[in-house]
Enzyme design. Structure first.
Site, PDB file in Angstrom:
ATOM      1  N   ASP A   1       0.900  -1.445  -0.057  1.00 11.93           N
ATOM      2  CA  ASP A   1       0.273  -0.050  -0.022  1.00 11.93           C
ATOM      3  C   ASP A   1       0.974   1.207   0.009  1.00 11.93           C
ATOM      4  OD1 ASP A   1      -2.179  -1.690   0.090  1.00 11.93           O
ATOM      5  OD2 ASP A   1      -2.637  -1.301   2.212  1.00 11.93           O
TER       6      ASP A   1
ATOM      7  N   SER B   1     -13.349   8.057  -2.147  1.00 17.74           N
ATOM      8  CA  SER B   1     -12.177   7.472  -1.164  1.00 17.74           C
ATOM      9  C   SER B   1     -11.436   8.825  -0.445  1.00 17.74           C
ATOM     10  CB  SER B   1     -10.962   6.741  -1.866  1.00 17.74           C
ATOM     11  OG  SER B   1     -10.331   7.717  -2.770  1.00 17.74           O
ATOM     12  N   LEU B   2     -10.635   8.698   0.299  1.00 20.07           N
ATOM     13  CA  LEU B   2      -9.956  10.050   1.329  1.00 20.07           C
ATOM     14  C   LEU B   2      -8.638  10.372   0.743  1.00 20.07           C
ATOM     15  CD1 LEU B   2     -10.850   8.521   4.854  1.00 20.07           C
ATOM     16  CD2 LEU B   2     -12.231  10.187   3.306  1.00 20.07           C
TER      17      LEU B   2
ATOM     18  N   GLU C   1     -11.173   8.829  13.952  1.00 17.47           N
ATOM     19  CA  GLU C   1     -11.562   7.529  13.911  1.00 17.47           C
ATOM     20  C   GLU C   1     -10.163   6.786  13.387  1.00 17.47           C
ATOM     21  OE1 GLU C   1     -15.355   6.896  11.805  1.00 17.47           O
ATOM     22  OE2 GLU C   1     -15.169   8.979  11.857  1.00 17.47           O
TER      23      GLU C   1
ATOM     24  N   LYS D   1      -8.332   4.322  11.205  1.00 19.64           N
ATOM     25  CA  LYS D   1      -8.435   3.881   9.849  1.00 19.64           C
ATOM     26  C   LYS D   1      -8.136   2.621   9.673  1.00 19.64           C
ATOM     27  CE  LYS D   1      -7.626   5.459   5.038  1.00 19.64           C
ATOM     28  NZ  LYS D   1      -7.220   3.961   4.628  1.00 19.64           N
TER      29      LYS D   1
ATOM     30  N   ASP E   1      -7.724  -0.967   8.091  1.00 25.44           N
ATOM     31  CA  ASP E   1      -7.194  -1.492   6.864  1.00 25.44           C
ATOM     32  C   ASP E   1      -8.115  -2.728   6.598  1.00 25.44           C
ATOM     33  OD1 ASP E   1      -5.419  -1.253   4.922  1.00 25.44           O
ATOM     34  OD2 ASP E   1      -3.499  -1.966   6.027  1.00 25.44           O
TER      35      ASP E   1
ATOM     36  N   ARG F   1     -17.182  -1.285  -2.462  1.00 26.86           N
ATOM     37  CA  ARG F   1     -17.052  -0.249  -3.129  1.00 26.86           C
ATOM     38  C   ARG F   1     -16.961  -0.065  -4.748  1.00 26.86           C
ATOM     39  NH1 ARG F   1     -13.609   4.358  -1.018  1.00 26.86           N
ATOM     40  NH2 ARG F   1     -12.375   2.476  -0.034  1.00 26.86           N
TER      41      ARG F   1
ATOM     42  N   TYR G   1     -18.974   3.238   9.861  1.00 25.18           N
ATOM     43  CA  TYR G   1     -18.538   4.430  10.336  1.00 25.18           C
ATOM     44  C   TYR G   1     -19.250   5.730   9.371  1.00 25.18           C
ATOM     45  CZ  TYR G   1     -15.811   3.455   5.937  1.00 25.18           C
ATOM     46  OH  TYR G   1     -15.517   3.106   4.549  1.00 25.18           O
TER      47      TYR G   1
ATOM     48  N   LYS H   1      -1.733   9.573   7.095  1.00 29.77           N
ATOM     49  CA  LYS H   1      -1.472   7.776   7.306  1.00 29.77           C
ATOM     50  C   LYS H   1      -0.150   7.618   8.006  1.00 29.77           C
ATOM     51  CE  LYS H   1      -2.964   5.255   4.066  1.00 29.77           C
ATOM     52  NZ  LYS H   1      -2.899   5.344   2.646  1.00 29.77           N
TER      53      LYS H   1
ATOM     54  N   CYS I   1      28.207 -27.574   8.399  1.00 28.41           N
ATOM     55  CA  CYS I   1      28.204 -26.529   9.328  1.00 28.41           C
ATOM     56  C   CYS I   1      28.929 -25.110   8.794  1.00 28.41           C
ATOM     57  CB  CYS I   1      28.554 -26.464  10.726  1.00 28.41           C
ATOM     58  SG  CYS I   1      29.052 -25.219  11.719  1.00 28.41           S
TER      59      CYS I   1
ATOM     60  N   CYS J   1      32.421 -24.619  10.956  1.00 24.42           N
ATOM     61  CA  CYS J   1      33.438 -25.333  11.079  1.00 24.42           C
ATOM     62  C   CYS J   1      33.437 -26.618  10.219  1.00 24.42           C
ATOM     63  CB  CYS J   1      33.278 -26.103  12.458  1.00 24.42           C
ATOM     64  SG  CYS J   1      32.007 -27.119  12.861  1.00 24.42           S
TER      65      CYS J   1
ATOM     66  N   CYS K   1      24.645 -28.347  14.152  1.00 27.18           N
ATOM     67  CA  CYS K   1      26.024 -28.660  14.002  1.00 27.18           C
ATOM     68  C   CYS K   1      26.511 -29.588  15.261  1.00 27.18           C
ATOM     69  CB  CYS K   1      26.987 -27.500  14.041  1.00 27.18           C
ATOM     70  SG  CYS K   1      28.665 -27.929  14.348  1.00 27.18           S
TER      71      CYS K   1
ATOM     72  N   CYS L   1      32.863 -26.432  18.040  1.00 25.58           N
ATOM     73  CA  CYS L   1      32.846 -25.607  16.696  1.00 25.58           C
ATOM     74  C   CYS L   1      33.012 -24.192  17.200  1.00 25.58           C
ATOM     75  CB  CYS L   1      31.201 -25.842  16.338  1.00 25.58           C
ATOM     76  SG  CYS L   1      30.718 -24.394  15.157  1.00 25.58           S
TER      77      CYS L   1
HETATM   78 ZN   LIG Z   1      30.121 -25.893  13.435  1.00 22.27          ZN
END
Ligand SMILES: [Zn+2]
Length: 698
Positions: A38, A88-89, A119, A121, A123, A142, A240, A329, A423, A426, A441, A446
């Site tokens: 958005d 829309s606003l 209020e 808003k 989502d 809408r 609303y 916003k 890993c 090591c 690991c 290590c």
């Molecule tokens: Zn390791």
């Protein structure tokens, strides 16, 4: 943003922006499957607006600035004509823009000031509901503002939408509001999809897409062909606004309208407020900026509307936006970026954890280039691949996370992730623990594991050795001064003085080294739970260590307990018991503990009898947020000392939640479950006096 300085360039750029925005409108409103966030959409729209403001001759009737959303999908739903368009606003992103919006309105009204209603808003998805003789007869999306989709059957499945109204109501009228999905409901739903994806993977079927946020999930749920699917989704609605009214009177102001709608039985957001001035409303906007994490639904800003409905009529609309309302916003919390690589971390217990390396992107005001991916299973559940465009989220204090991929932007070059076979620290071949879906690991020496373990050993809640943090752990390890945690207590002044980094210029021991040695000495008398936690046994967190200390009473007794005895302890399951028994069975681990004890580590134990006679015996408390006079772990320690239990999450069996500043989801959960919430002051009294005076039911 830069507006092109000549008309030719402006024309080219505006055409490009229009075509992009129309495409994104289609993805968002019709397919419920956006490929940008958005915030990114708002940026494109603002750029187009800025160009059109400077070159009004470039405005076309089909410009996205002149209409809302996208045309409805007539093939799936019947089309509904809105009698009064759903606008829309306009957006404000700064105080200056807000002031400018207000001043323009005051000029048109020829007034000095006006009352406002604020209020949150939500989502969600804008809806228009029509009632006839008190009965809900039609619900529509809408759509493009003039035509929406008839989703009446689906909306009937939402419990918070009243199907019939009581009392005196106009013959026919329309109300408007937002259908949304709660955050907790959204997480449950995505988790269920994730589980399904693991099943589908086993069956060789394509994974289902994960929803990026509650809004997309709500939109996808409302626009289902089959209303029984909608019925299974956790949807709610807040109303609303009043649309048109026939055969009845309507209130004169917006705040009276909200009260009236509430009386009729509509769900009206209890957070709406009436303000006498713009300053007052702006204070509420700032407050929401800090509070948005506390509520269980997503909001992306605060809506301001003038209270006087005559002012609405005078002000009218410009393009698709009314002048009598605006949305302030918040900075966007989600952004899309490229996932460059999935790298792997080695933890102190050897567990390998993948994390995302991203093309840097600004989210919620900070640049993010690394983000958590949780674990290998989560990557598979969400079908995240290297090279994907991904949605990154940074909300509040939470570390950035990769929410979902955008599969529709794949080129085919993306690579599925596999854990490394060796890993990364090591090179030892990794082991896989199928029961926990963890890869680790197995090499006890290590180097990365050892440094991490040393860091953990010295951390707060463990041995709490001042001066021994991440950097010092590396220094000691690199110098060869410490290879196992027991070596910490062999560090003496002479030994350290052999190293340049611990000497002053005139050859004496540095302040840093002195502090380190003092911190080490002090740590020898830490309580038993801290010492058990400090050892870094897999699955033994502080809480488990505390339970062990309470049950066995001494270090030697814990070491001598077998898996069976361990599993007999309340709160210790088979995996944890097995892990402890495996650890204590290893000779090298026992040798480390013996050396610790020989060096003078002498853990003290809180006598059990004292705890049983405490002021909080029989009570379970949960602590959240930031306290002023003590840290959270101190608060938890004091609860235990007073004989109480410390819960990790809020549930029905929680006696009370202790909430400090910036409390988050736990506070929302407590309010939802009706669990008592006490502040720090009441908590301190509770510790001293017990529940009688503090927690009695009012
Ligand atoms: Zn390791």
């Amino acid at each position: 943003m830069d507006v092109p300085s000549n008309q030719h360039e402006a024309r080219l750029r505006s055409e490009e922006l229009r075509s992009q925005l129309n495409y994104h409108n289609y993805r968002y409103y019709v397919l419920d499957n956006p490929v940008i966030t958005d915030g990114e959409y708002d940026e494109l729209m603002n750029e187009l607006r800025a160009i059109e403001a400077r070159y009004p001759e470039l405005i076309t009737p089909d410009s996205p600035t002149q209409k809302t959303g996208a045309e409805p999908l007539a093939s799936t739903f019947e089309v509904v004509d809105h009698r009064v368009p759903l606008l829309s606003l306009s957006n404000c992103f700064s105080d200056d823009e807000l002031q400018a919006w207000y001043r323009r309105a005051m000029d048109r009204l020829d007034a000095d000031g006006a009352q406002l209603v604020s209020e949150p808003k939500i989502d969600g998805l804008a809806m228009a509901l029509v009632y006839e003789n008190g009965q809900f007869v039609q619900g529509a999306t809408r759509g493009d503002g003039a035509h929406g989709e008839n989703v009446t059957a689906n909306l009937r499945t939402i419990a918070t939408i009243p199907k019939s109204l009581t009392g005196r109501v106009p013959e026919r009228f329309e109300v408007r509001g937002e259908v949304y999905m709660s955050r907790s409901g959204f997480e449950r739903m995505n988790a269920a999809i994730g589980d399904l994806n693991l099943e589908r993977e086993r069956e060789g079927r394509k994974p289902l897409p994960i929803y990026a946020n509650p809004r997309n999930a709500a939109a996808g749920s409302v626009r289902q062909k089959d209303a029984t699917v909608t019925a299974g989704r956790p949807l709610s609605m807040f109303v609303y606004q009043l649309g048109w009214v026939e055969g009845g009177a309507r209130p004169d102001s917006h705040h009276e309208t909200l009260l009236w709608l509430k009386e009729l039985g509509f769900p009206v957001n209890p957070e709406a407020r009436l303000h006498s001035s713009l300053e007052d409303a702006a204070a509420r906007i700032r407050w929401w900026g800090d509070q948005r994490e506390r509520i269980d639904y997503d909001i992306d800003g605060t809506v301001l509307k003038f209270d006087d409905l005559d002012a609405w009529a005078t002000l009218g609309a410009v393009g698709r936006e009314p002048r009598w309302a605006t949305a302030f916003k918040f900075p966007p919390q989600q952004r899309t970026t490229k996932l460059r690589e999935i790298a792997v971390n080695v933890g102190r217990t050897g567990v390998l954890t993948p994390f995302a390396v991203l093309e840097p992107v600004v989210v919620g005001g900070a640049t993010v280039s690394l983000a958590t991916l949780h674990n290998e299973g989560d990557i598979r559940r969400k079908d995240i691949r290297v090279g994907d465009t991904v949605i990154v989220q940074r909300a509040g204090e939470v570390i950035p996370q990769v929410v979902a991929p955008v599969p529709s932007l794949r080129t085919g070059d993306e690579v599925e992730f596999a854990m490394p076979a060796a890993c990364p620290s090591c090179g030892t071949p990794v082991s896989r623990d199928e029961s926990e879906a963890a890869v680790y690991c197995p090499n006890l020496s290590c180097p990365t594991q050892q440094v991490r373990l040393l860091e953990h050993f010295a951390s707060r809640g463990a041995m709490d050795i001042e001066g021994l943090g991440e950097k010092m752990a590396y220094t000691l390890f690199r110098a060869g001064l410490v290879t196992t945690i027991a070596d910490v207590y062999d560090l003496g002044a002479e030994r350290l003085a052999e190293f340049e980094e611990f000497r002053t210029r005139d050859g004496r021991l540095s302040k840093v080294a002195e502090n380190l040695l003092a911190g080490i000495e002090k740590s020898k008398s830490r309580p038993l739970p801290n010492v058990l936690f400090a050892l870094g046994i897999r699955h033994v967190g502080y809480e488990t260590a505390r339970v062990l200390a309470e049950r066995f009473g001494g270090l030697a007794a814990v070491l001598d307990a077998d898996a069976e005895a361990l599993q007999g302890v309340e709160g210790i399951g088979p995996i944890v018991a097995r892990s402890i028994a495996d650890w204590t069975a290893r000779g090298e681990n026992r040798a480390v503990v013996e050396r610790l004890v020989a060096s003078g580590v002498d853990p003290h134990v809180t006598p059990r009898a004292a705890a049983e006679a405490g002021t909080l015996t029989g009570l379970t408390l949960v602590v959240t947020g930031r306290l002023e006079t003590m840290s959270r772990s101190e608060a938890e320690e004091r609860i235990r000392e007073a004989g109480g239990k410390v819960g990790s999450g809020v549930s029905k069996s929680t006696t009370a939640l202790v909430a400090g500043a910036d409390a988050g989801s736990k506070l929302a959960k407590a309010q939802q479950l009706g669990v008592r919430v006490v502040d720090e002051e009441a908590f301190v009294r509770l510790l001293a006096e017990g529940p009688a005076g503090v927690l009695q039911v009012v």
